[in-house]
Design an enzyme around this catalytic site. Structure first.
Site, PDB file in Angstrom:
ATOM      1  N   CYS A  76     -14.198  -7.794  -1.816  1.00  0.00           N
ATOM      2  CA  CYS A  76     -12.874  -7.676  -2.419  1.00  0.00           C
ATOM      3  C   CYS A  76     -11.922  -8.773  -1.910  1.00  0.00           C
ATOM      4  CB  CYS A  76     -12.319  -6.276  -2.202  1.00  0.00           C
ATOM      5  SG  CYS A  76     -11.013  -5.822  -3.371  1.00  0.00           S
ATOM      6  N   ARG A  82      -5.631  -3.730 -13.897  1.00  0.00           N
ATOM      7  CA  ARG A  82      -6.226  -3.510 -12.579  1.00  0.00           C
ATOM      8  C   ARG A  82      -7.576  -2.837 -12.729  1.00  0.00           C
ATOM      9  NH1 ARG A  82      -4.432  -4.186  -7.610  1.00  0.00           N
ATOM     10  NH2 ARG A  82      -5.509  -3.136  -5.908  1.00  0.00           N
ATOM     11  N   HIS A 123     -16.432  -1.476  -3.082  1.00  0.00           N
ATOM     12  CA  HIS A 123     -16.376  -0.773  -1.795  1.00  0.00           C
ATOM     13  C   HIS A 123     -17.389   0.374  -1.848  1.00  0.00           C
ATOM     14  CE1 HIS A 123     -12.671  -3.004  -1.071  1.00  0.00           C
ATOM     15  NE2 HIS A 123     -12.255  -2.621  -2.265  1.00  0.00           N
TER      16      HIS A 123
END
Length: 235
Positions: A91, A126, A191
């Protein structure tokens, strides 16, 4: 046979549990009888020139900017790449390895570390939620990679980098691909921590660092976790 895993700047790049990637690598090496150690480096500490695998995780805009400044001043990550060490970044860590990345609502571009031929700018929406990708160049059930993405940046790859995976569910880089690979430098968005969800990817990093293949580990609980995660994202 020994292996040093280096966890970089968790106070800046460690807000999404990505430190778990270091624990996964450490245990999977130790289960195979490899003398593996974990070194944690925080701002103000010098990155060791003895490291074999360097790990960076997620963080906010300000933390990204601070991490880049400190890593440039230290120079240890660039030396690691020069001597063919493995770098695995998630990320925000992935974004700062590139040439530039955007911060804030204004997408203010900041210079990155230049270790991956990628650039990151703010995307139209997003990316939040489960992501499922197919690991390029790999076959079988272990080629499916799962994780949780949460990022506003979209990443464009230059000619020196190749995508890590192709997106089946989710956004990834924003163009149907996910992550980037350039030599032994790997960046990815998910993640989870991503190496706990995808042990074959963890073993791939170990094999790159060690310079040879590894026998598979039989861990039923890991197989069951993957089965549940794959079933959940596939609906």
């Amino acid at each position: 046979m020994s292996l040093e895993i280096v966890l970089v700047y968790q106070s800046l790049l460690g807000i999404y549990g990505d430190q778990g990637n270091a624990k996964v690598l450490l245990k999977r090496a130790q289960w195979r009888g490899i003398d593996a150690t974990l070194t944690q480096v925080e701002p103000g500490d010098a990155l060791p020139d003895s490291g074999d695998i360097f790990l960076l995780g997620g963080g906010e805009d300000g933390a990204q900017t601070s991490a880049v400044r400190l890593l440039k001043a230290d120079g240890g990550l660039h030396r690691a790449v020069d001597r063919d060490a493995v770098v695995f970044a998630v990320c925000a860590g992935y974004q700062i390895l590139g040439h530039s990345f955007g911060v804030g609502d204004a997408d203010d571009l900041r210079e990155g570390l230049g270790l991956l031929d990628v650039t990151t700018t703010r995307g139209p929406e997003r990316a939040v939620g489960e992501i499922l990708t197919h690991w390029n160049g790999h076959e079988g059930e272990q080629a499916w990679l799962t994780g949780f993405e949460n990022h506003g940046g979209y990443t464009a790859l230059g000619p020196q980098a190749t995508p890590l995976a192709t997106v089946e569910v989710g956004i990834g880089n924003g163009d149907g691909t996910e992550g980037a690979v350039q030599g032994k430098v790997l960046g990815t968005y998910p993640h989870g921590p991503v190496l706990a969800r995808n042990p074959a990817l963890a073993d791939h990093l170990l094999e790159q660092a060690l310079g040879h293949g590894l026998d598979p580990l039989e861990r039923w609980e890991h197989d069951e976790l993957r089965r549940q995660r794959l079933a959940a994202v596939r609906g």
